[in-house]
Design a protein around this motif. Structure first.
Motif, PDB file in Angstrom:
ATOM      1  N   ILE A  54      -6.252  -4.454  -0.883  1.00 55.80           N
ATOM      2  CA  ILE A  54      -7.762  -4.256  -1.090  1.00 55.80           C
ATOM      3  C   ILE A  54      -7.961  -2.844  -1.146  1.00 55.80           C
ATOM      4  CG2 ILE A  54      -9.927  -4.570   0.061  1.00 55.80           C
ATOM      5  CD1 ILE A  54      -8.740  -6.884   0.968  1.00 55.80           C
ATOM      6  N   MET A  55      -7.334  -2.021  -0.189  1.00 54.55           N
ATOM      7  CA  MET A  55      -7.581  -0.773  -0.427  1.00 54.55           C
ATOM      8  C   MET A  55      -7.178   0.225  -1.628  1.00 54.55           C
ATOM      9  SD  MET A  55      -9.524  -0.298   2.504  1.00 54.55           S
ATOM     10  CE  MET A  55      -9.873   1.548   2.023  1.00 54.55           C
ATOM     11  N   THR A  56      -6.146  -0.515  -2.308  1.00 58.60           N
ATOM     12  CA  THR A  56      -5.524  -0.011  -3.372  1.00 58.60           C
ATOM     13  C   THR A  56      -6.455  -0.125  -4.599  1.00 58.60           C
ATOM     14  OG1 THR A  56      -3.226  -0.592  -2.624  1.00 58.60           O
ATOM     15  CG2 THR A  56      -3.619   0.064  -5.188  1.00 58.60           C
ATOM     16  N   PHE A  57      -7.120  -1.105  -4.570  1.00 66.38           N
ATOM     17  CA  PHE A  57      -8.179  -1.523  -5.769  1.00 66.38           C
ATOM     18  C   PHE A  57      -9.374  -0.364  -5.444  1.00 66.38           C
ATOM     19  CE2 PHE A  57     -12.068  -3.908  -7.109  1.00 66.38           C
ATOM     20  CZ  PHE A  57     -11.547  -4.152  -8.158  1.00 66.38           C
ATOM     21  N   ILE A  58      -9.798  -0.408  -4.234  1.00 64.14           N
ATOM     22  CA  ILE A  58     -10.801   0.531  -3.954  1.00 64.14           C
ATOM     23  C   ILE A  58     -10.510   1.965  -4.211  1.00 64.14           C
ATOM     24  CG2 ILE A  58     -12.377   1.430  -2.154  1.00 64.14           C
ATOM     25  CD1 ILE A  58     -12.205  -1.062  -0.701  1.00 64.14           C
ATOM     26  N   LEU A  59      -9.326   2.477  -4.065  1.00 65.14           N
ATOM     27  CA  LEU A  59      -8.814   3.799  -4.228  1.00 65.14           C
ATOM     28  C   LEU A  59      -8.884   4.098  -5.826  1.00 65.14           C
ATOM     29  CD1 LEU A  59      -7.754   5.970  -2.296  1.00 65.14           C
ATOM     30  CD2 LEU A  59      -5.633   5.379  -3.037  1.00 65.14           C
ATOM     31  N   PHE A  60      -8.594   2.979  -6.780  1.00 64.72           N
ATOM     32  CA  PHE A  60      -8.445   2.869  -8.044  1.00 64.72           C
ATOM     33  C   PHE A  60      -9.861   3.101  -8.597  1.00 64.72           C
ATOM     34  CE2 PHE A  60      -8.715   0.863 -12.232  1.00 64.72           C
ATOM     35  CZ  PHE A  60      -8.087   1.792 -12.910  1.00 64.72           C
ATOM     36  N   LEU A  61     -10.774   2.507  -7.887  1.00 65.71           N
ATOM     37  CA  LEU A  61     -12.209   2.504  -8.348  1.00 65.71           C
ATOM     38  C   LEU A  61     -12.946   3.778  -8.158  1.00 65.71           C
ATOM     39  CD1 LEU A  61     -13.709  -1.082  -7.478  1.00 65.71           C
ATOM     40  CD2 LEU A  61     -13.092  -0.218  -9.793  1.00 65.71           C
ATOM     41  N   ARG A  62     -12.575   4.346  -6.783  1.00 64.49           N
ATOM     42  CA  ARG A  62     -13.056   5.486  -6.725  1.00 64.49           C
ATOM     43  C   ARG A  62     -12.302   6.734  -7.090  1.00 64.49           C
ATOM     44  NH1 ARG A  62     -16.082   5.977  -1.718  1.00 64.49           N
ATOM     45  NH2 ARG A  62     -15.088   7.832  -1.233  1.00 64.49           N
ATOM     46  N   LYS A  63     -11.374   6.658  -7.994  1.00 66.50           N
ATOM     47  CA  LYS A  63     -10.388   7.585  -8.676  1.00 66.50           C
ATOM     48  C   LYS A  63     -10.241   8.530  -7.859  1.00 66.50           C
ATOM     49  CE  LYS A  63     -12.842   6.781 -13.157  1.00 66.50           C
ATOM     50  NZ  LYS A  63     -13.386   7.337 -14.269  1.00 66.50           N
ATOM     51  N   GLU A  64      -9.502   8.368  -6.691  1.00 63.46           N
ATOM     52  CA  GLU A  64      -9.046   9.316  -5.561  1.00 63.46           C
ATOM     53  C   GLU A  64      -7.471   9.069  -5.621  1.00 63.46           C
ATOM     54  OE1 GLU A  64     -10.698   8.947  -1.583  1.00 63.46           O
ATOM     55  OE2 GLU A  64     -12.430   7.897  -2.461  1.00 63.46           O
ATOM     56  N   SER A  65      -6.895  10.100  -5.424  1.00 62.67           N
ATOM     57  CA  SER A  65      -5.289  10.333  -5.211  1.00 62.67           C
ATOM     58  C   SER A  65      -4.904  10.120  -3.910  1.00 62.67           C
ATOM     59  CB  SER A  65      -5.127  11.586  -5.957  1.00 62.67           C
ATOM     60  OG  SER A  65      -5.443  12.781  -5.165  1.00 62.67           O
ATOM     61  N   LEU A  66      -3.662   9.840  -3.870  1.00 64.49           N
ATOM     62  CA  LEU A  66      -2.903   9.927  -2.695  1.00 64.49           C
ATOM     63  C   LEU A  66      -2.934  11.273  -2.023  1.00 64.49           C
ATOM     64  CD1 LEU A  66       0.139   7.368  -3.280  1.00 64.49           C
ATOM     65  CD2 LEU A  66      -2.019   6.868  -2.008  1.00 64.49           C
ATOM     66  N   PRO A  67      -2.955  11.317  -0.557  1.00 63.97           N
ATOM     67  CA  PRO A  67      -2.591  12.412   0.229  1.00 63.97           C
ATOM     68  C   PRO A  67      -1.248  12.858   0.023  1.00 63.97           C
ATOM     69  CG  PRO A  67      -3.590  10.962   1.399  1.00 63.97           C
ATOM     70  CD  PRO A  67      -3.174  10.134   0.274  1.00 63.97           C
ATOM     71  N   ILE A  68      -0.936  14.091   0.313  1.00 65.73           N
ATOM     72  CA  ILE A  68       0.413  14.783  -0.028  1.00 65.73           C
ATOM     73  C   ILE A  68       0.785  15.597   1.045  1.00 65.73           C
ATOM     74  CG2 ILE A  68       0.437  14.444  -2.734  1.00 65.73           C
ATOM     75  CD1 ILE A  68      -0.168  17.521  -2.562  1.00 65.73           C
ATOM     76  N   GLY A  69       2.105  15.876   1.190  1.00 64.75           N
ATOM     77  CA  GLY A  69       2.943  16.761   2.250  1.00 64.75           C
ATOM     78  C   GLY A  69       2.545  16.258   3.669  1.00 64.75           C
ATOM     79  N   LYS A  70       2.163  17.180   4.468  1.00 66.91           N
ATOM     80  CA  LYS A  70       2.103  16.951   6.063  1.00 66.91           C
ATOM     81  C   LYS A  70       1.152  15.865   6.314  1.00 66.91           C
ATOM     82  CE  LYS A  70       1.040  19.552  10.490  1.00 66.91           C
ATOM     83  NZ  LYS A  70       0.769  20.861  11.065  1.00 66.91           N
ATOM     84  N   ILE A  71       0.057  16.032   5.465  1.00 63.72           N
ATOM     85  CA  ILE A  71      -1.119  15.056   5.804  1.00 63.72           C
ATOM     86  C   ILE A  71      -0.572  13.478   5.611  1.00 63.72           C
ATOM     87  CG2 ILE A  71      -3.473  14.152   5.204  1.00 63.72           C
ATOM     88  CD1 ILE A  71      -3.490  16.800   6.773  1.00 63.72           C
ATOM     89  N   LEU A  72      -0.035  13.508   4.461  1.00 64.31           N
ATOM     90  CA  LEU A  72       0.735  12.029   4.322  1.00 64.31           C
ATOM     91  C   LEU A  72       1.648  11.580   5.182  1.00 64.31           C
ATOM     92  CD1 LEU A  72       1.136   9.887   2.175  1.00 64.31           C
ATOM     93  CD2 LEU A  72       2.755  11.324   1.377  1.00 64.31           C
ATOM     94  N   LEU A  73       2.414  12.483   5.827  1.00 67.99           N
ATOM     95  CA  LEU A  73       3.224  12.223   6.729  1.00 67.99           C
ATOM     96  C   LEU A  73       2.729  11.888   8.219  1.00 67.99           C
ATOM     97  CD1 LEU A  73       6.280  14.925   6.347  1.00 67.99           C
ATOM     98  CD2 LEU A  73       6.138  12.614   5.736  1.00 67.99           C
ATOM     99  N   GLN A  74       1.565  12.626   8.444  1.00 73.24           N
ATOM    100  CA  GLN A  74       0.793  12.242   9.434  1.00 73.24           C
ATOM    101  C   GLN A  74       0.130  11.017   9.254  1.00 73.24           C
ATOM    102  OE1 GLN A  74      -1.787  15.736   9.823  1.00 73.24           O
ATOM    103  NE2 GLN A  74      -0.482  16.492  11.217  1.00 73.24           N
ATOM    104  N   LEU A  75      -0.500  10.687   8.335  1.00 71.78           N
ATOM    105  CA  LEU A  75      -0.998   9.277   8.009  1.00 71.78           C
ATOM    106  C   LEU A  75       0.104   8.123   8.032  1.00 71.78           C
ATOM    107  CD1 LEU A  75      -3.591  10.106   5.148  1.00 71.78           C
ATOM    108  CD2 LEU A  75      -3.967   9.042   7.364  1.00 71.78           C
ATOM    109  N   ILE A  76       1.321   8.280   7.696  1.00 69.42           N
ATOM    110  CA  ILE A  76       2.256   7.228   7.648  1.00 69.42           C
ATOM    111  C   ILE A  76       2.713   7.227   9.026  1.00 69.42           C
ATOM    112  CG2 ILE A  76       4.812   6.866   7.244  1.00 69.42           C
ATOM    113  CD1 ILE A  76       4.304   8.273   4.480  1.00 69.42           C
ATOM    114  N   GLY A  77       2.932   8.229   9.845  1.00 67.22           N
ATOM    115  CA  GLY A  77       2.944   7.925  11.356  1.00 67.22           C
ATOM    116  C   GLY A  77       1.824   7.114  12.021  1.00 67.22           C
ATOM    117  N   MET A  78       0.671   7.678  11.737  1.00 63.14           N
ATOM    118  CA  MET A  78      -0.442   7.047  12.321  1.00 63.14           C
ATOM    119  C   MET A  78      -0.546   5.399  12.005  1.00 63.14           C
ATOM    120  SD  MET A  78      -3.738   9.431  11.306  1.00 63.14           S
ATOM    121  CE  MET A  78      -4.716   8.333  12.073  1.00 63.14           C
ATOM    122  N   GLY A  79       0.101   4.980  10.831  1.00 58.84           N
ATOM    123  CA  GLY A  79       0.157   3.549  10.353  1.00 58.84           C
ATOM    124  C   GLY A  79       1.457   2.700  10.777  1.00 58.84           C
ATOM    125  N   ALA A  80       2.735   3.539  10.634  1.00 60.42           N
ATOM    126  CA  ALA A  80       4.085   2.849  11.085  1.00 60.42           C
ATOM    127  C   ALA A  80       4.240   3.016  12.633  1.00 60.42           C
ATOM    128  CB  ALA A  80       4.870   3.731  10.280  1.00 60.42           C
TER     129      ALA A  80
END
Length: 291
Positions: free
Chosen positions: A48-74
């Motif tokens: 669902i969030m993939t679809f919303i992300l596409f509609l809002r034309k937002e890109s994926l986070p990168i670098g340290k922020i991406l790793l922190q978010l992965i840690g928050m989820g995983a």
């Protein structure tokens, strides 16, 4: 206006999160196991969030922020959700919800240790009240020790999640962060489900339960919480989130006929009072500094 918006977002989040234990109980009654429930919960939410992300034309986070978010989820969300939804197997939904609200106290303690925040007498008294409230809330009649310990563990993990999220949300939107968190948690639970076997819902009640736990208890509350967290900060967000156990207790009493003993309700009330004291104390300090 920013503060008011943040308050409304956290209130919506708390009320929505309050339905999680209720949906979990229904899905367990349908014969589903915790790994399949959580895989579907986060996997569908990520889609669902993939679809919303596409509609809002937002890109994926990168670098340290991406790793922190992965840690928050995983790590964060996987640990918290597993502990929470397993706890309701061994303790009442109301008791588990109340114990989860130890996390504002943990947030305060971590802020003092990590950020060297000043520990005033008001905050110390609040912690003592919270600990006494916990002693009253942990009533053997409300559930087995295993359920109680899992609920407390969920609170501790969630507090760490909030501390990390406070910094991360300065760099990404609620949609971007929610997508990565859901996808990471879904990937972990997908592996666990493959190992333990899949138990998909087979009835209309089960399908409705999955829809509810994905939309009402996951997408809406996580997105609104992260958006509100960025606006009003972790301690205020924690205090406002005390609406969640109230919603859970009321729904559990209405749907399952659960009744918490007076001493348990007293303990839960003391925990909530302690949270309010912590937040009011912080607000007073900010006001004094501004004068």
């Amino acid at each position: 206006m920013k503060r008011i918006t943040g308050i409304l977002l956290i209130a919506i989040s708390a009320a929505s999160f309050g339905t999680l234990a209720i949906f979990g109980r229904f899905l367990y009654a349908e014969g589903m196991d915790i790994f399949t429930v959580l895989f579907l919960r986060f996997g569908i939410a990520a889609f669902i969030m993939t679809f919303i992300l596409f509609l809002r034309k937002e890109s994926l986070p990168i670098g340290k922020i991406l790793l922190q978010l992965i840690g928050m989820g995983a790590l964060g969300y996987v640990g918290q959700s597993f502990s929470y939804l397993t706890a309701i197997k061994y303790a009442s939904a109301g008791l588990v919800a109340l114990l989860l609200y130890l996390y504002p106290m943990y947030v305060f303690i971590l802020f003092v240790i990590v950020l060297l925040e000043k520990a005033t007498w008001v905050k110390i008294v609040a912690i003592i009240i919270a600990l006494l409230g916990t002693a009253l809330t942990v009533d053997p009649a409300g559930g087995q020790l295993q359920g109680i310990l899992l609920a407390i563990a969920a609170a501790l993990i969630y507090s760490i999640y909030i501390i990390v999220g406070t910094n991360v949300m300065k760099h990404v939107s609620a949609v971007q962060s929610s997508f990565v968190i859901f996808a990471s948690a879904g990937a972990v639970y997908g592996i666990l489900t493959a190992v333990h076997g899949v138990h998909f819902p087979t009835t209309s009640t089960g399908l409705l339960g999955i829809a509810g736990i994905v939309l009402i208890a996951t997408v809406i509350p996580v997105v609104t919480f992260l958006a509100g967290l960025e606006r009003i900060g972790p301690t205020n967000a924690a205090m406002l989130s005390t609406l969640e156990p109230v919603v859970t207790v009321l729904l559990a009493a209405w749907i399952f006929g659960e009744r918490l003993q007076s001493i348990v309700l007293l303990g839960g009330g003391m925990i909530l009072i302690a949270v309010i004291m912590l937040t009011r104390g912080e607000a007073s300090e900010i006001k004094e500094l501004a004068q």
